[in-house]
Every structure is written in C-alpha cells, then in structure tokens.
Design a protein around this motif. Structure first.
Motif, short mmCIF file in Angstrom:
data_model
loop_
_atom_site.label_atom_id
_atom_site.label_comp_id
_atom_site.label_asym_id
_atom_site.label_seq_id
_atom_site.Cartn_x
_atom_site.Cartn_y
_atom_site.Cartn_z
N UNK A 35 2.63 -7.90 -4.95
CA UNK A 35 3.11 -9.21 -5.41
C UNK A 35 2.00 -10.25 -5.34
N UNK A 36 1.18 -10.21 -4.31
CA UNK A 36 0.04 -11.13 -4.20
C UNK A 36 -0.91 -10.90 -5.37
N UNK A 37 -1.17 -9.66 -5.71
CA UNK A 37 -2.02 -9.34 -6.86
C UNK A 37 -1.45 -9.90 -8.15
N UNK A 38 -0.15 -9.75 -8.32
CA UNK A 38 0.52 -10.28 -9.51
C UNK A 38 0.41 -11.80 -9.57
N UNK B 157 7.91 -0.68 7.20
CA UNK B 157 6.96 -1.79 7.33
C UNK B 157 5.77 -1.58 6.39
N UNK B 158 5.27 -0.34 6.32
CA UNK B 158 4.15 -0.04 5.40
C UNK B 158 4.56 -0.25 3.96
N UNK B 159 5.80 0.11 3.60
CA UNK B 159 6.30 -0.11 2.25
C UNK B 159 6.35 -1.60 1.94
N UNK B 160 6.80 -2.38 2.91
CA UNK B 160 6.87 -3.84 2.71
C UNK B 160 5.48 -4.43 2.52
N UNK B 161 4.52 -3.95 3.30
CA UNK B 161 3.15 -4.44 3.17
C UNK B 161 2.62 -4.15 1.78
N UNK B 162 2.83 -2.94 1.27
CA UNK B 162 2.37 -2.58 -0.07
C UNK B 162 3.08 -3.40 -1.13
N UNK B 163 4.37 -3.62 -0.95
CA UNK B 163 5.15 -4.44 -1.87
C UNK B 163 4.58 -5.86 -1.93
N UNK B 164 4.29 -6.42 -0.78
CA UNK B 164 3.77 -7.78 -0.72
C UNK B 164 2.34 -7.86 -1.27
N UNK B 165 1.52 -6.85 -1.02
CA UNK B 165 0.16 -6.82 -1.59
C UNK B 165 0.22 -6.78 -3.11
#
Length: 64
Positions: A39-42, A29-37
């Motif tokens: 992507x949001x930055x991108x 779940x933490x990995x997914x959160x970092x992945x999504x953050x």
C-alpha cells in the motif's frame, strides 16, 4: 445451479490502524507488513504522478 455458493465469500485482508495485534500470529503479522508495504508503494506511485502533473502545470503557466 446451487442456491448457495460452494465457497463463502472472503473479505479481503485489511489492516486497521491502532488494531490490537496481540491476537495475530507471526504469519499474520508478516502478511500485514507485506500488505502495508504494498500500500505504501501504491501511495508513492500516486504521489509521484501527482507531482509530475503539478510540475507540468507550473511549467505551462510559467511560459507566459
């Protein structure tokens, strides 16, 4: 030369919107959160770039 690669090809980690999260560990779940953050930055960088292009075009056409 080997017929098969030593390591199998791994799919990049992705997240599917609406996916069942119950089977994921806390670490996953933490990995997914970092992945999504990330992507949001991108997406925000791309949005800002498009905004600058739009502003430049509007300024060019206002000069007339």
């Amino acid at each position: 030369m080997a017929i098969f690669d030593e390591e199998p090809h791994r799919k990049p980690k992705t997240h599917e919107i609406g996916q069942d999260l119950a089977l994921l560990s806390v670490g996953e779940l933490n990995e997914r959160i970092e992945l999504l953050r990330a992507e949001i930055g991108r997406l925000e960088v791309e949005l800002a770039a498009k905004g600058q292009t739009k502003s430049a075009a509007e300024a060019l056409f206002r000069r007339n």
